[in-house]
Design a protein around this motif. Structure first.
Motif, PDB file in Angstrom:
ATOM      1  N   THR A  32       0.838  -1.194   0.000  1.00 55.93           N
ATOM      2  CA  THR A  32       0.000   0.000   0.000  1.00 55.93           C
ATOM      3  C   THR A  32       0.883   1.258   0.000  1.00 55.93           C
ATOM      4  OG1 THR A  32      -1.712  -1.140   1.275  1.00 55.93           O
ATOM      5  CG2 THR A  32      -1.832   1.261   1.200  1.00 55.93           C
ATOM      6  N   MET A  33       0.535   2.188  -0.829  1.00 58.96           N
ATOM      7  CA  MET A  33       1.167   3.507  -0.803  1.00 58.96           C
ATOM      8  C   MET A  33       0.093   4.545  -0.510  1.00 58.96           C
ATOM      9  SD  MET A  33       3.935   3.398  -3.916  1.00 58.96           S
ATOM     10  CE  MET A  33       4.990   4.657  -3.164  1.00 58.96           C
ATOM     11  N   GLY A  34       0.494   5.594   0.165  1.00 66.42           N
ATOM     12  CA  GLY A  34      -0.526   6.571   0.516  1.00 66.42           C
ATOM     13  C   GLY A  34       0.043   7.910   0.919  1.00 66.42           C
ATOM     14  N   TRP A  35      -0.867   8.800   1.210  1.00 67.48           N
ATOM     15  CA  TRP A  35      -0.532  10.152   1.649  1.00 67.48           C
ATOM     16  C   TRP A  35      -1.264  10.448   2.950  1.00 67.48           C
ATOM     17  CZ3 TRP A  35       3.029  13.094  -0.884  1.00 67.48           C
ATOM     18  CH2 TRP A  35       3.389  12.678  -2.168  1.00 67.48           C
ATOM     19  N   TYR A  36      -0.532  11.017   3.875  1.00 62.00           N
ATOM     20  CA  TYR A  36      -1.080  11.493   5.131  1.00 62.00           C
ATOM     21  C   TYR A  36      -0.721  12.966   5.241  1.00 62.00           C
ATOM     22  CZ  TYR A  36      -1.838   6.646   6.576  1.00 62.00           C
ATOM     23  OH  TYR A  36      -2.273   5.352   6.669  1.00 62.00           O
ATOM     24  N   ARG A  37      -1.417  13.671   6.099  1.00 58.56           N
ATOM     25  CA  ARG A  37      -1.094  15.070   6.314  1.00 58.56           C
ATOM     26  C   ARG A  37      -1.212  15.409   7.791  1.00 58.56           C
ATOM     27  NH1 ARG A  37      -6.309  17.922   3.316  1.00 58.56           N
ATOM     28  NH2 ARG A  37      -7.869  17.450   4.949  1.00 58.56           N
ATOM     29  N   GLN A  38      -0.475  16.435   8.163  1.00 58.34           N
ATOM     30  CA  GLN A  38      -0.516  16.897   9.542  1.00 58.34           C
ATOM     31  C   GLN A  38      -0.467  18.414   9.548  1.00 58.34           C
ATOM     32  OE1 GLN A  38       2.458  15.218  12.164  1.00 58.34           O
ATOM     33  NE2 GLN A  38       1.205  15.671  13.956  1.00 58.34           N
ATOM     34  N   PRO A  86      -8.391  26.266   2.287  1.00 55.08           N
ATOM     35  CA  PRO A  86      -7.409  26.638   3.327  1.00 55.08           C
ATOM     36  C   PRO A  86      -7.207  25.526   4.349  1.00 55.08           C
ATOM     37  CG  PRO A  86      -8.836  28.497   2.850  1.00 55.08           C
ATOM     38  CD  PRO A  86      -9.393  27.329   2.085  1.00 55.08           C
ATOM     39  N   GLU A  87      -8.245  24.768   4.625  1.00 49.97           N
ATOM     40  CA  GLU A  87      -8.109  23.685   5.615  1.00 49.97           C
ATOM     41  C   GLU A  87      -7.299  22.498   5.093  1.00 49.97           C
ATOM     42  OE1 GLU A  87     -10.935  25.220   4.632  1.00 49.97           O
ATOM     43  OE2 GLU A  87     -12.616  23.794   4.502  1.00 49.97           O
ATOM     44  N   ASP A  88      -6.911  22.525   3.834  1.00 51.97           N
ATOM     45  CA  ASP A  88      -6.008  21.504   3.305  1.00 51.97           C
ATOM     46  C   ASP A  88      -4.547  21.828   3.609  1.00 51.97           C
ATOM     47  OD1 ASP A  88      -8.125  21.366   0.420  1.00 51.97           O
ATOM     48  OD2 ASP A  88      -8.020  19.888   2.048  1.00 51.97           O
ATOM     49  N   THR A  89      -4.314  22.997   4.155  1.00 55.30           N
ATOM     50  CA  THR A  89      -2.954  23.392   4.494  1.00 55.30           C
ATOM     51  C   THR A  89      -2.367  22.441   5.537  1.00 55.30           C
ATOM     52  OG1 THR A  89      -3.347  25.720   4.003  1.00 55.30           O
ATOM     53  CG2 THR A  89      -1.545  25.215   5.523  1.00 55.30           C
ATOM     54  N   ALA A  90      -1.211  21.871   5.214  1.00 52.51           N
ATOM     55  CA  ALA A  90      -0.578  20.896   6.101  1.00 52.51           C
ATOM     56  C   ALA A  90       0.737  20.451   5.477  1.00 52.51           C
ATOM     57  CB  ALA A  90      -1.487  19.685   6.302  1.00 52.51           C
ATOM     58  N   VAL A  91       1.487  19.693   6.243  1.00 48.50           N
ATOM     59  CA  VAL A  91       2.620  18.959   5.688  1.00 48.50           C
ATOM     60  C   VAL A  91       2.100  17.601   5.241  1.00 48.50           C
ATOM     61  CG1 VAL A  91       4.895  17.978   6.108  1.00 48.50           C
ATOM     62  CG2 VAL A  91       4.253  20.148   7.188  1.00 48.50           C
ATOM     63  N   ARG A 114       7.034   2.920   5.974  1.00 50.77           N
ATOM     64  CA  ARG A 114       8.140   3.803   5.625  1.00 50.77           C
ATOM     65  C   ARG A 114       7.551   5.177   5.328  1.00 50.77           C
ATOM     66  NH1 ARG A 114      12.503   1.366   7.374  1.00 50.77           N
ATOM     67  NH2 ARG A 114      10.843   0.685   8.771  1.00 50.77           N
ATOM     68  N   TRP A 115       8.245   6.209   5.734  1.00 58.87           N
ATOM     69  CA  TRP A 115       7.726   7.564   5.584  1.00 58.87           C
ATOM     70  C   TRP A 115       8.718   8.469   4.860  1.00 58.87           C
ATOM     71  CZ3 TRP A 115       2.810   8.748   7.029  1.00 58.87           C
ATOM     72  CH2 TRP A 115       2.170   7.875   7.913  1.00 58.87           C
ATOM     73  N   GLY A 116       8.183   9.372   4.080  1.00 56.10           N
ATOM     74  CA  GLY A 116       8.989  10.433   3.518  1.00 56.10           C
ATOM     75  C   GLY A 116       9.141  11.550   4.528  1.00 56.10           C
ATOM     76  N   ARG A 117       9.911  12.569   4.160  1.00 54.57           N
ATOM     77  CA  ARG A 117      10.149  13.681   5.076  1.00 54.57           C
ATOM     78  C   ARG A 117       9.011  14.689   5.083  1.00 54.57           C
ATOM     79  NH1 ARG A 117      16.536  15.477   4.795  1.00 54.57           N
ATOM     80  NH2 ARG A 117      17.382  13.543   5.624  1.00 54.57           N
ATOM     81  N   GLY A 118       8.189  14.653   4.087  1.00 51.03           N
ATOM     82  CA  GLY A 118       7.054  15.561   4.027  1.00 51.03           C
ATOM     83  C   GLY A 118       7.281  16.732   3.101  1.00 51.03           C
ATOM     84  N   THR A 119       6.184  17.267   2.581  1.00 56.15           N
ATOM     85  CA  THR A 119       6.230  18.451   1.733  1.00 56.15           C
ATOM     86  C   THR A 119       5.092  19.376   2.149  1.00 56.15           C
ATOM     87  OG1 THR A 119       6.303  19.244  -0.565  1.00 56.15           O
ATOM     88  CG2 THR A 119       4.814  17.398  -0.103  1.00 56.15           C
ATOM     89  N   GLN A 120       5.396  20.655   2.236  1.00 55.68           N
ATOM     90  CA  GLN A 120       4.416  21.629   2.726  1.00 55.68           C
ATOM     91  C   GLN A 120       3.445  22.015   1.614  1.00 55.68           C
ATOM     92  OE1 GLN A 120       4.063  23.132   5.929  1.00 55.68           O
ATOM     93  NE2 GLN A 120       2.171  23.946   5.026  1.00 55.68           N
ATOM     94  N   VAL A 121       2.169  21.993   1.960  1.00 50.45           N
ATOM     95  CA  VAL A 121       1.118  22.502   1.076  1.00 50.45           C
ATOM     96  C   VAL A 121       0.405  23.626   1.828  1.00 50.45           C
ATOM     97  CG1 VAL A 121      -1.088  22.017  -0.033  1.00 50.45           C
ATOM     98  CG2 VAL A 121       0.794  20.359  -0.181  1.00 50.45           C
ATOM     99  N   THR A 122       0.374  24.785   1.230  1.00 56.85           N
ATOM    100  CA  THR A 122      -0.275  25.946   1.842  1.00 56.85           C
ATOM    101  C   THR A 122      -1.329  26.488   0.890  1.00 56.85           C
ATOM    102  OG1 THR A 122       1.742  26.533   3.051  1.00 56.85           O
ATOM    103  CG2 THR A 122       0.056  28.243   2.830  1.00 56.85           C
ATOM    104  N   VAL A 123      -2.549  26.577   1.384  1.00 54.81           N
ATOM    105  CA  VAL A 123      -3.652  27.114   0.589  1.00 54.81           C
ATOM    106  C   VAL A 123      -4.083  28.423   1.237  1.00 54.81           C
ATOM    107  CG1 VAL A 123      -5.920  26.703  -0.408  1.00 54.81           C
ATOM    108  CG2 VAL A 123      -4.359  24.771   0.039  1.00 54.81           C
ATOM    109  N   SER A 124      -3.816  29.510   0.550  1.00 57.07           N
ATOM    110  CA  SER A 124      -4.058  30.823   1.147  1.00 57.07           C
ATOM    111  C   SER A 124      -4.292  31.851   0.055  1.00 57.07           C
ATOM    112  CB  SER A 124      -2.852  31.235   1.998  1.00 57.07           C
ATOM    113  OG  SER A 124      -2.995  32.563   2.460  1.00 57.07           O
ATOM    114  N   SER A 125      -5.167  32.797   0.377  1.00 53.57           N
ATOM    115  CA  SER A 125      -5.398  33.897  -0.560  1.00 53.57           C
ATOM    116  C   SER A 125      -4.518  35.088  -0.203  1.00 53.57           C
ATOM    117  CB  SER A 125      -6.877  34.295  -0.539  1.00 53.57           C
ATOM    118  OG  SER A 125      -7.286  34.611   0.775  1.00 53.57           O
TER     119      SER A 125
END
Length: 125
Positions: A32-38, A86-91, A114-125
């Motif tokens: 399984t591969m997937g995406w998580y956010r925090q 905006p609520e999708d903003t997370a690592v 196994r985990w990656g280091r993460g990538t920042q996603v910012t949703v903002s006007s």
């Protein structure tokens, strides 16, 4: 086994981003591969996951907006994110579970999460 994410960044509400993750190592199979956010102050949560057979699971908050895909031969997964809020903003973290790895000529082991280091996603006007 290493997981490397790419594609994060900043976007306005309603916009789109595409995240990619590549797993490397002597990988024979990934179950399984997937995406998580925090987000700050919140627990890590499932965004989407996909099995080697192509069955996908989505978190309730992203259903209908995000699409996960994977390439088993390349050990990659992609998350297409549309109609961002905006609520999708997370690592965002890439995850690979039950990774079958060859160690030398005759030994095979299965690694858990196994985990990656993460990538920042910012949703903002």
């Amino acid at each position: 086994v290493q997981l490397v994410e790419s594609g994060g960044g900043e976007v306005q509400p309603g916009g789109s981003l595409r995240l990619s993750c590549a797993a490397s190592g002597n990988i024979l199979n990934i179950d399984t591969m997937g995406w998580y956010r925090q987000a700050p102050g919140k627990q890590r949560e499932l965004v989407a996951s996909i099995s080697s057979g192509g069955s996908a699971v989505y978190g309730d908050s992203v259903k209908g907006r995000f699409t996960i895909s994977r390439d088993n031969a390349k050990n990659t997964t992609t998350l297409q994110m549309n109609s961002l809020k905006p609520e999708d903003t997370a690592v965002y973290y890439c995850n690979a579970d039950r990774v079958v790895v060859a160690l030398g000529a005759s030994r095979i082991i299965t690694l858990p999460d196994r985990w990656g280091r993460g990538t920042q996603v910012t949703v903002s006007s």
